[in-house]
Design a protein around this motif. Structure first.
Motif, short mmCIF file in Angstrom:
data_model
loop_
_atom_site.label_atom_id
_atom_site.label_comp_id
_atom_site.label_asym_id
_atom_site.label_seq_id
_atom_site.Cartn_x
_atom_site.Cartn_y
_atom_site.Cartn_z
N PRO A 20 0.83 -1.21 0.00
CA PRO A 20 0.00 0.00 0.00
C PRO A 20 0.86 1.25 0.00
O PRO A 20 1.88 1.32 0.68
N GLY A 21 0.43 2.24 -0.76
CA GLY A 21 1.10 3.52 -0.78
C GLY A 21 2.17 3.67 -1.83
O GLY A 21 2.62 4.79 -2.10
N GLU A 22 2.62 2.57 -2.45
CA GLU A 22 3.66 2.69 -3.47
C GLU A 22 3.17 3.52 -4.66
O GLU A 22 3.95 4.24 -5.27
N LEU A 23 1.89 3.39 -4.99
CA LEU A 23 1.33 4.15 -6.10
C LEU A 23 -0.14 4.42 -5.81
O LEU A 23 -0.90 3.50 -5.48
N VAL A 24 -0.54 5.69 -5.94
CA VAL A 24 -1.93 6.10 -5.75
C VAL A 24 -2.41 6.74 -7.04
O VAL A 24 -1.76 7.66 -7.57
N HIS A 25 -3.52 6.26 -7.56
CA HIS A 25 -4.12 6.81 -8.78
C HIS A 25 -5.07 7.94 -8.41
O HIS A 25 -5.90 7.79 -7.50
N VAL A 26 -4.97 9.06 -9.12
CA VAL A 26 -5.83 10.21 -8.86
C VAL A 26 -6.51 10.60 -10.16
O VAL A 26 -5.88 10.68 -11.22
#
Length: 347
Positions: free
Chosen positions: A134-140
């Protein structure tokens, strides 16, 4: 791999054959010792004489000849139609003049993937990926929804009356930050998608993820105007986040948040007729709670997104969430039942 009822494995066949060929056992004695028939013992002994240990491996059950197999030129035409037009077995069968089941077998034999596993634009297999933590990549991303006028839109009043009542109500902007690994989502309904608004949303999203034990390292967005401005880059630098961008005109790169917005539209925004925009927004918080903590996610093996992050104190205990009745689950899916409060009372 031998079938489950096979009396001999490859090692057992080799032992039987060596007993007969090298040690001089009679066939019937060897067959009785290894629990097989006389003909089976003879078959493995003969194969050992001809091919040695290599002859003990499994062979395919496919026949040596297939007189009724689809001709090679027909198979080539089926493959060419699939690659050129990206159509399914039924439509290909109508053009080639064979059964759809035959087309399906040819496509499987040639190793061509199903259409739902291919990119519609190129026909190439979809390359799926998932970060390791979790947290390595967040899509926005942002989704625009037309606001519902007071008294309801066309879903409540019908097409004719809905046109008269739609007025200039404008749009609601759904800002979403979705964790790539867990699919945990933080969403806000805001009034615009300007650079300052997007930067403020990112700041609140990072704080929300931090409260759930997730440290955001990278954020992936499209090339919209607000995400390419100095305000966005400065906010990312202040938060210690690396901003990344999708390839232009390639929304599939940000497909996880795009798929979340489709789920949001189907299960909340257009799930039922709402008499007003306020009525729709009133149930949004409960639906988002349902999505994060209770809704089975097919990409996660039927578990909700929150099961992939640390189960902090004061959060849901997942065995309890599975005990709610189907009726409660259905009401929670459309935001009618605050499941968290009911289960807290049950404790």
């Amino acid at each position: 791999m031998p079938h489950r009822n096979a009396p001999l494995s490859e090692t057992g066949r080799l032992r039987l054959a060596r007993c007969v060929v090298e040690d001089g056992w009679p066939l019937r004695a060897a067959a009785e010792r290894f629990g097989v028939s006389h003909t089976t013992a003879k078959r493995w002994a003969d194969r050992y004489r001809q091919q040695g240990a290599a002859g003990m491996v499994d062979r395919p059950s496919r026949p040596h000849r297939s007189p009724t197999r689809t001709p090679a030129e027909v198979e080539e035409r089926i493959v060419a139609l699939r690659r050129a037009h990206k159509i399914g077995p039924v439509r290909i069968a109508a053009r080639v003049g064979v059964a759809p089941s035959t087309v399906h077998r040819v496509l499987v034999r040639r190793g061509l993937p199903r259409l739902d596993c291919c990119d519609r634009a190129t026909g190439e297999p979809i390359r799926r990926y998932e970060r390791r933590a979790p947290g390595e990549l967040v899509h926005v991303d942002v989704k625009k929804l037309a606001r519902i006028p007071d008294g309801g839109g066309h879903r409540v009043l019908g097409r004719a009356e809905g046109r008269k009542n739609r007025g200039g109500y404008g749009y609601a902007f759904i800002h979403t930050a979705l964790d790539d690994y867990s699919r945990l989502a933080y969403t806000e309904i805001l009034t615009d998608e300007k650079a300052g608004t997007c930067a403020g949303f990112l700041t609140r999203a990072v704080a929300w993820f931090a409260a759930h034990g997730v440290r955001v390292e990278r954020v992936l967005t499209d090339n919209a105007w607000a995400y390419t401005k100095t305000t966005w880059r400065t906010t990312c630098a202040r938060l210690g986040i690396r901003p990344d961008y999708t390839r232009p005109w390639r929304p599939q790169t940000n497909g996880k948040v795009e798929r979340f917005h489709r789920t949001l539209a189907e299960e909340w925004a257009y799930h039922q007729p709402y008499p007003s925009e306020a009525a729709r927004r009133a149930v949004f918080g409960d639906w988002l709670d349902w999505y994060n903590y209770h809704r089975p996610h097919t990409a996660l093996g039927g578990h909700p997104p929150a099961t992939r992050v640390t189960n902090l104190s004061e959060q849901h205990t997942y065995p309890l969430t599975c005990r709610c009745s189907p009726a409660t689950a259905r009401r929670a899916a459309v935001g009618r039942t605050p499941v968290r409060r009911r289960q807290a009372d049950a404790r």
